[in-house]
Design a protein around this motif. Structure first.
Motif: not given
Length: 601
Positions: A205-231
């Motif tokens: 938890y970051d007081p300015y950014l909210g929750v910060v998530i550490l990710v390892r991308v397996k397939d595809g790409r993560l982009r700014r502005g993208q709508r993501i879903r937690m499965m």
């Protein structure tokens, strides 16, 4: 993020026993690749928690992206994960390993293979890692690289012929480590054209950014502005920022397959982020999630209560934020007659418990009372129902209990030969059963089955003192077994104090009950009447101490006269004290609670 192809990405974790030099090696690798300018370099640069620096241990796994130009002229992206060494933080290690393809196994060239070295290397082998052995501290006069190399082959079964010999402190041979990473570790696998699949490795938890998530991308790409879903939770968020740690947070446009980085998405609800969850694209989701992580199973439980009852809500929020950053920590609300509203909290060990308490005090400014640590028992009732018991105060009446099972562990202890006798005696005192005893050079490796209840209190301290600090200890859970266990209730003036009750083996019950009564006798302030402090099993009192009454001279105002006047006053006082003892309430100050719980633990 960069144009680095998959073949030139290397993801690796640094694993080792405590104090074998993981964080120092991470510092040298950061320095050698120029990730930070020299003026910003500090010791243990990745240990960014004040507590980590004070204690000199790593508590949280940290990640950093390094850019390295190899001897073949190619530029490689190296994602390094520095992991903790202590057994209580093994869950941190397992999560880091799931995000990588290879490991650097650091072994101290003067101390050799220790218990936690074994535990961590087996975790890495289970995760399918390619392992590069590194012998550290070869600049020490006591270093014996050839003996330790042989030990790695004998004890672990790893080929150590091409182990890299380094000194992380002086920076000797660090280039050879970087070359070994590039040459010997496999690149990650992944498909950029496939639907997005990213593993949620960690969050905070970051007081300015909210929750910060550490990710390892397996397939595809993560982009700014993208709508993501937690499965697993189904929560949908819009990505505000993606980036990597260099080790500072450095924003980027996107993250591709094989890369490790972070994302923020203005996530306010802590419950949306489950460690091990799969993140996918909301419009074109992946068909099935990644395997994730096995949930951690707490082995030690204790109650945490605010000293000020008004801080209960603050404690609830703080625990939720801490749980986000520490997935191996569990909690559930409970109440106590003596301490009010609080939480029953689960930990992976006593050091973990201590660290969580310390973090709650420092990071959230909470003043807490912790009850005595307890393990999870299984109570089998006479009607065939089995229930788990986290709190000794909830133990049912003996008449409805058929039997109780307690958790056992399989402990591996490595100790120099001259201290072996004292270590075996300690294990036998704690109801241990020897499973194996082997020798590697002049060091013995003892494998014991021990009841966890006997280990959680002071076993580690006692082990260190009987071996003069040379023994190393690691354990894993080894099922449940029936035991002759009893609940010891502590009564003050005839009233049970739920926060002080505990479960012990019948053979040790009397000694433990007597010791806590003796402590409470000194801690509870004297009243105008005698107070009995008792330890009882069911209705049978097994130990008693009496706190003497404060004496008040009621005959002071009698000058001369008949003796019967004095006698009358003394009789009246005696009657009053008797009535007080019957109806008087003994207020146990919180300082006494704290001291009794601390001393008992």
């Amino acid at each position: 993020m960069t144009d680095t192809p998959l073949s030139r990405i290397r993801n690796f974790a640094i694993i080792a026993h405590i104090d074998h030099g993981k964080s120092t090696l991470a510092d040298r690798l950061i320095q050698a690749t120029g990730a930070l300018p020299d003026r910003e370099m500090t010791n243990q640069v990745l240990d960014n928690m004040e507590l980590e620096r004070e204690r000199g241990i790593t508590i949280k796994a940290q990640t950093v992206r390094l850019t390295y130009r190899a001897r073949d002229g190619q530029t490689y992206a190296l994602n390094l994960m520095d992991t903790p060494g202590h057994v209580d933080f093994a869950y941190e290690v397992s999560r880091s390993l799931a995000a990588c393809e290879g490991s650097l196994l650091v072994v101290d060239a003067s101390q050799g293979v220790e218990a936690q070295t074994l535990a961590n290397v087996y975790q890495a082998i289970d995760a399918g890692h390619e392992i590069v052995p590194v012998l550290n501290k070869i600049d020490l006069p006591a270093a014996e690289p050839e003996r330790v190399r042989q030990q790695i082959e004998d004890v672990i079964g790893l080929d150590a012929a091409d182990a890299v010999l380094i000194s992380a402190k002086t920076g000797l041979n660090i280039d050879a480590v970087l070359e070994a990473l590039v040459a010997r570790l496999p690149p990650p696998q992944g498909d950029e054209a496939a639907p997005l699949k990213a593993l949620l490795v960690d969050s905070w938890y970051d007081p300015y950014l909210g929750v910060v998530i550490l990710v390892r991308v397996k397939d595809g790409r993560l982009r700014r502005g993208q709508r993501i879903r937690m499965m697993s939770t189904g929560a949908v968020h819009g990505i505000e920022q993606v980036g990597v740690f260099t080790p500072r947070m450095q924003p980027a446009d996107d993250l591709g397959p094989g890369e490790i980085g972070y994302l923020t998405a203005a996530i306010k609800t802590v419950a949306d982020c489950k460690v091990g969850d799969t993140i996918t694209d909301d419009r074109t989701p992946a068909a099935e999630p990644l395997p994730g992580f096995k949930p951690s199973v707490p082995v030690v439980w204790c109650g945490l209560y605010p000293t000020d009852a008004d801080e209960f809500e603050k404690l609830r929020d703080s625990l939720a934020k801490l749980r986000l950053n520490d997935a191996s920590f569990h909690y559930e609300p409970e109440t106590s007659a003596a301490l009010g509203f609080g939480f029953r909290c689960g930990f992976l060990g006593l050091l973990h418990l201590e660290i969580v308490q310390e973090r709650l005090a420092r990071e959230f400014g909470l003043d807490l009372i912790a009850t005595a640590p307890s393990v999870v028992y299984r109570v089998h009732r006479t009607n065939g129902v089995m229930e788990e018991l986290h709190n000794p105060a909830d133990m049912p009446d003996g008449s409805v209990i058929d039997h109780i099972e307690e958790p056992w562990i399989r402990a591996t202890i490595l100790v120099p030969d001259e201290h072996l006798g004292a270590v075996l005696t300690l294990c036998n005192e704690r109801r241990g059963q020897q499973a194996d005893l082997t020798y590697v050079g002049n060091r013995a490796m003892a494998v014991y089955r021990l009841p966890l209840n006997e280990v959680v209190f002071d076993f580690y301290d006692r082990l260190k003192s009987v071996s003069r600090g040379y023994a190393s200890f690691d354990y894993q859970m080894d099922g449940y077994a029936e035991g002759d266990l009893v609940r010891i209730s502590i009564l003050v003036n005839g009233e049970a104090v739920d926060a002080l009750s505990f479960i012990a083996h019948r053979s040790a019950a009397e000694a433990r009950g007597r010791s806590i009564c003796v402590k409470l006798k000194d801690l509870i302030p004297r009243q105008l009447f005698k107070i009995a402090v008792q330890a009882a099993i069911g209705g049978r009192v097994i130990a008693r101490e009496t706190i003497g009454a404060l004496s008040k001279d009621v005959t002071a105002k009698c000058y001369g006269g008949d003796i019967t006047r004095k006698r009358k006053l003394l009789e009246k006082q005696k009657e009053g004290k008797k009535r007080m003892r019957q109806f008087g309430k003994v207020e146990i100050p919180q300082s006494a609670f704290l001291a009794a719980l601390k001393m008992d633990a």
